[in-house]
Design a protein around this motif. Structure first.
Motif, PDB file in Angstrom:
ATOM      1  N   GLY A   7       0.548  -1.180   0.311  1.00  0.00           N
ATOM      2  CA  GLY A   7      -0.023   0.272  -0.512  1.00  0.00           C
ATOM      3  C   GLY A   7       1.286   1.409   0.417  1.00  0.00           C
ATOM      4  O   GLY A   7       0.473   2.589  -0.122  1.00  0.00           O
ATOM      5  N   THR A   8       2.054   0.421  -0.388  1.00  0.00           N
ATOM      6  CA  THR A   8       2.993   2.307   0.517  1.00  0.00           C
ATOM      7  C   THR A   8       3.736   2.197  -0.832  1.00  0.00           C
ATOM      8  O   THR A   8       4.293   1.710  -1.988  1.00  0.00           O
ATOM      9  N   GLY A   9       4.426   3.521  -1.808  1.00  0.00           N
ATOM     10  CA  GLY A   9       5.419   2.946  -2.246  1.00  0.00           C
ATOM     11  C   GLY A   9       6.532   2.732  -2.377  1.00  0.00           C
ATOM     12  O   GLY A   9       6.689   2.085  -2.888  1.00  0.00           O
ATOM     13  N   GLU A  10       6.827   2.259  -1.110  1.00  0.00           N
ATOM     14  CA  GLU A  10       7.983   1.197  -0.790  1.00  0.00           C
ATOM     15  C   GLU A  10       7.908  -0.037  -1.338  1.00  0.00           C
ATOM     16  O   GLU A  10       8.741  -1.065  -1.414  1.00  0.00           O
ATOM     17  N   ALA A  11       6.807  -0.220  -0.923  1.00  0.00           N
ATOM     18  CA  ALA A  11       5.958  -1.339  -1.010  1.00  0.00           C
ATOM     19  C   ALA A  11       6.114  -1.822  -3.159  1.00  0.00           C
ATOM     20  O   ALA A  11       6.814  -2.895  -2.821  1.00  0.00           O
ATOM     21  N   ARG A  12       5.708  -0.782  -3.139  1.00  0.00           N
ATOM     22  CA  ARG A  12       5.157  -1.120  -4.976  1.00  0.00           C
ATOM     23  C   ARG A  12       6.936  -0.834  -5.440  1.00  0.00           C
ATOM     24  O   ARG A  12       7.163  -1.686  -6.237  1.00  0.00           O
ATOM     25  N   GLN A  13       8.070  -0.546  -4.818  1.00  0.00           N
ATOM     26  CA  GLN A  13       9.370  -0.399  -5.342  1.00  0.00           C
ATOM     27  C   GLN A  13      10.155  -1.622  -5.374  1.00  0.00           C
ATOM     28  O   GLN A  13      10.521  -2.724  -5.790  1.00  0.00           O
ATOM     29  N   LEU A  14       9.808  -2.767  -3.922  1.00  0.00           N
ATOM     30  CA  LEU A  14      10.355  -3.519  -3.723  1.00  0.00           C
ATOM     31  C   LEU A  14       9.489  -4.614  -4.127  1.00  0.00           C
ATOM     32  O   LEU A  14      10.408  -4.965  -4.552  1.00  0.00           O
ATOM     33  N   LEU A  18      11.777  -6.936  -6.755  1.00  0.00           N
ATOM     34  CA  LEU A  18      12.396  -8.843  -6.616  1.00  0.00           C
ATOM     35  C   LEU A  18      11.935  -9.360  -7.057  1.00  0.00           C
ATOM     36  O   LEU A  18      12.630 -10.158  -8.183  1.00  0.00           O
ATOM     37  N   THR A  19      10.712  -9.124  -8.151  1.00  0.00           N
ATOM     38  CA  THR A  19      10.401  -9.569  -9.552  1.00  0.00           C
ATOM     39  C   THR A  19      10.963  -9.470 -10.598  1.00  0.00           C
ATOM     40  O   THR A  19      11.741 -10.800 -10.893  1.00  0.00           O
ATOM     41  N   THR A  20      12.111  -8.244 -10.716  1.00  0.00           N
ATOM     42  CA  THR A  20      13.140  -8.572 -11.811  1.00  0.00           C
ATOM     43  C   THR A  20      14.283  -9.458 -11.652  1.00  0.00           C
ATOM     44  O   THR A  20      14.709  -9.898 -12.359  1.00  0.00           O
ATOM     45  N   ARG A  21      14.568  -9.729 -10.090  1.00  0.00           N
ATOM     46  CA  ARG A  21      15.720 -10.419  -9.780  1.00  0.00           C
ATOM     47  C   ARG A  21      14.758 -12.615  -9.571  1.00  0.00           C
ATOM     48  O   ARG A  21      15.637 -12.690  -9.493  1.00  0.00           O
ATOM     49  N   GLU A  22      13.567 -12.032  -9.733  1.00  0.00           N
ATOM     50  CA  GLU A  22      12.715 -13.353 -10.632  1.00  0.00           C
ATOM     51  C   GLU A  22      12.559 -14.205  -9.143  1.00  0.00           C
ATOM     52  O   GLU A  22      12.450 -14.992  -8.659  1.00  0.00           O
ATOM     53  N   ARG A  59       0.778 -20.138   6.304  1.00  0.00           N
ATOM     54  CA  ARG A  59       0.846 -21.412   6.161  1.00  0.00           C
ATOM     55  C   ARG A  59       0.135 -22.474   4.757  1.00  0.00           C
ATOM     56  O   ARG A  59       1.115 -23.338   3.618  1.00  0.00           O
ATOM     57  N   GLU A  60      -0.945 -22.047   4.272  1.00  0.00           N
ATOM     58  CA  GLU A  60      -1.557 -22.096   3.027  1.00  0.00           C
ATOM     59  C   GLU A  60      -0.903 -22.057   1.752  1.00  0.00           C
ATOM     60  O   GLU A  60      -0.516 -22.983   0.974  1.00  0.00           O
ATOM     61  N   HIS A  61      -0.042 -20.894   1.513  1.00  0.00           N
ATOM     62  CA  HIS A  61       0.716 -20.205   0.731  1.00  0.00           C
ATOM     63  C   HIS A  61       2.283 -20.618   0.493  1.00  0.00           C
ATOM     64  O   HIS A  61       3.075 -19.914  -0.313  1.00  0.00           O
ATOM     65  N   ARG A  62       2.809 -21.285   1.709  1.00  0.00           N
ATOM     66  CA  ARG A  62       4.179 -21.809   1.868  1.00  0.00           C
ATOM     67  C   ARG A  62       5.014 -20.317   1.734  1.00  0.00           C
ATOM     68  O   ARG A  62       6.103 -20.257   0.475  1.00  0.00           O
ATOM     69  N   ILE A  63       4.104 -19.391   2.656  1.00  0.00           N
ATOM     70  CA  ILE A  63       5.095 -17.641   2.372  1.00  0.00           C
ATOM     71  C   ILE A  63       6.356 -18.529   3.436  1.00  0.00           C
ATOM     72  O   ILE A  63       6.256 -18.863   4.106  1.00  0.00           O
ATOM     73  N   GLU A  64       7.661 -18.131   2.491  1.00  0.00           N
ATOM     74  CA  GLU A  64       8.712 -18.238   3.197  1.00  0.00           C
ATOM     75  C   GLU A  64       9.354 -16.881   4.475  1.00  0.00           C
ATOM     76  O   GLU A  64       9.693 -17.150   4.959  1.00  0.00           O
ATOM     77  N   ALA A  65       8.985 -15.769   4.000  1.00  0.00           N
ATOM     78  CA  ALA A  65       9.025 -14.858   4.407  1.00  0.00           C
ATOM     79  C   ALA A  65       7.961 -13.107   3.897  1.00  0.00           C
ATOM     80  O   ALA A  65       7.005 -13.765   3.580  1.00  0.00           O
ATOM     81  N   VAL A  66       7.525 -12.695   5.649  1.00  0.00           N
ATOM     82  CA  VAL A  66       6.707 -11.400   5.259  1.00  0.00           C
ATOM     83  C   VAL A  66       7.869  -9.914   5.471  1.00  0.00           C
ATOM     84  O   VAL A  66       8.614  -9.380   5.798  1.00  0.00           O
ATOM     85  N   VAL A  67       7.163  -9.223   4.403  1.00  0.00           N
ATOM     86  CA  VAL A  67       8.252  -7.776   4.570  1.00  0.00           C
ATOM     87  C   VAL A  67       6.433  -7.009   4.538  1.00  0.00           C
ATOM     88  O   VAL A  67       5.877  -6.924   4.631  1.00  0.00           O
ATOM     89  N   ASP A  68       6.928  -6.227   5.671  1.00  0.00           N
ATOM     90  CA  ASP A  68       5.413  -5.396   6.098  1.00  0.00           C
ATOM     91  C   ASP A  68       6.041  -4.215   6.133  1.00  0.00           C
ATOM     92  O   ASP A  68       6.575  -2.947   6.131  1.00  0.00           O
ATOM     93  N   ALA A  69       5.286  -3.434   5.160  1.00  0.00           N
ATOM     94  CA  ALA A  69       5.403  -2.114   4.154  1.00  0.00           C
ATOM     95  C   ALA A  69       4.740  -1.266   4.185  1.00  0.00           C
ATOM     96  O   ALA A  69       4.666  -1.006   2.869  1.00  0.00           O
ATOM     97  N   THR A  70       3.434  -1.786   4.711  1.00  0.00           N
ATOM     98  CA  THR A  70       2.228  -0.649   5.040  1.00  0.00           C
ATOM     99  C   THR A  70       2.778   0.749   5.311  1.00  0.00           C
ATOM    100  O   THR A  70       3.323   0.995   6.291  1.00  0.00           O
ATOM    101  N   ALA A 227      15.559   0.411   6.479  1.00  0.00           N
ATOM    102  CA  ALA A 227      14.335   2.107   6.189  1.00  0.00           C
ATOM    103  C   ALA A 227      14.901   2.261   5.267  1.00  0.00           C
ATOM    104  O   ALA A 227      14.273   2.839   4.481  1.00  0.00           O
ATOM    105  N   THR A 228      14.921   1.351   3.720  1.00  0.00           N
ATOM    106  CA  THR A 228      15.525   1.684   2.707  1.00  0.00           C
ATOM    107  C   THR A 228      15.076   0.391   2.182  1.00  0.00           C
ATOM    108  O   THR A 228      15.309  -0.926   1.891  1.00  0.00           O
ATOM    109  N   VAL A 229      14.849   0.536   0.366  1.00  0.00           N
ATOM    110  CA  VAL A 229      13.920  -0.922   0.138  1.00  0.00           C
ATOM    111  C   VAL A 229      15.049  -1.362  -0.370  1.00  0.00           C
ATOM    112  O   VAL A 229      15.709  -2.932  -0.947  1.00  0.00           O
TER     113      VAL A 229
END
Length: 239
Positions: A7-14, A18-22, A59-70, A227-229
């Protein structure tokens, strides 16, 4: 799969970095903005149903890590993320842009929350530029002696201050335009959101010698923080 609470600009940048890095990413948006800016990659919209619901999703989506960028003031989802991460033993990072710092010429006053800001406001001015978000407007609705210039992204629901003018707009904002708006008021009220996207109003207030009433950020738990992306990207890649 990495879950980004966004929901933040930092979240979109992240998400883009990450998508660019596959790195597979899913971004979660609360759905409180009518036309949100969507990040690249997979997106889900809506709540999880509290910390237990978020834990089930991890659990259901086998999430390996969470980044709270809210948003820095998104207290509920932040607390839910901490609890869900504990329940599932999922690594959690808080991506939080630094708060604003006063500079020479700034006239800043601090409040611990919106209620305290409303109590302080009558002593600072009669005409108010209010940019604290539509969900916090009821805190100021009883101040009938003041006039408010209110800016929100989406139309707010009542109660609202009786004497007000509403502007619907989304940042980033230019200093010249902010200076024009601030020329109509005595005081600026905002939250310490940090970042450059909405900081132009602070520059304009400094130039016009207009006092600023800032609401402090809520306290967060001792979650590991970036503090940064780029810092967040490195954290994810090391997972």
């Amino acid at each position: 799969m990495i879950l980004i609470l966004g929901g933040t600009g930092e979240a979109r940048q992240l998400a883009e970095a990450l998508t660019t890095r596959e790195v597979p990413v899913v971004s979660s948006l609360a759905g409180r903005v009518a036309r949100p800016r969507l990040p690249v990659g997979e997106v889900r919209v809506g709540g999880f149903g509290g910390p237990e619901g978020l834990a089930l999703y991890l659990r259901e989506h086998r999430i390996e890590a969470v980044v709270d960028a809210t948003h820095p003031f998104a207290e509920r989802i932040g607390a839910n993320a901490v609890k869900a991460a504990e329940l599932t033993k999922t690594p959690l990072l808080r991506l939080a842009r630094p708060g604003w710092q006063p500079g020479p010429g700034d006239v800043w006053h601090w409040a611990d929350d919106l209620a305290e800001a409303a109590r302080m406001l009558p002593d600072l001015g009669k005409r108010v530029f209010l940019t604290s978000g539509r969900q916090g407007l009821p805190a100021f609705a009883h101040l009938d002696d003041l006039w408010f210039l209110i800016r929100c992204v989406d139309p707010p629901a009542p109660p609202l201050p009786r004497r007000h003018e509403l502007i619907l707009a989304r940042g980033p904002y230019e200093v010249a335009a902010e200076r024009e708006l601030l020329g109509r008021v005595d005081v600026l009220v905002t939250k310490d959101s940090g970042g450059a996207q909405t900081s132009a109003k602070l520059t304009a207030a400094r130039e016009l010698n207009i006092p600023v009433l800032l609401v402090r950020r809520p306290e967060r738990s001792g979650t590991e923080t970036a503090a940064t992306v780029p810092e967040a990207v490195e954290w994810v890649l090391h997972r």
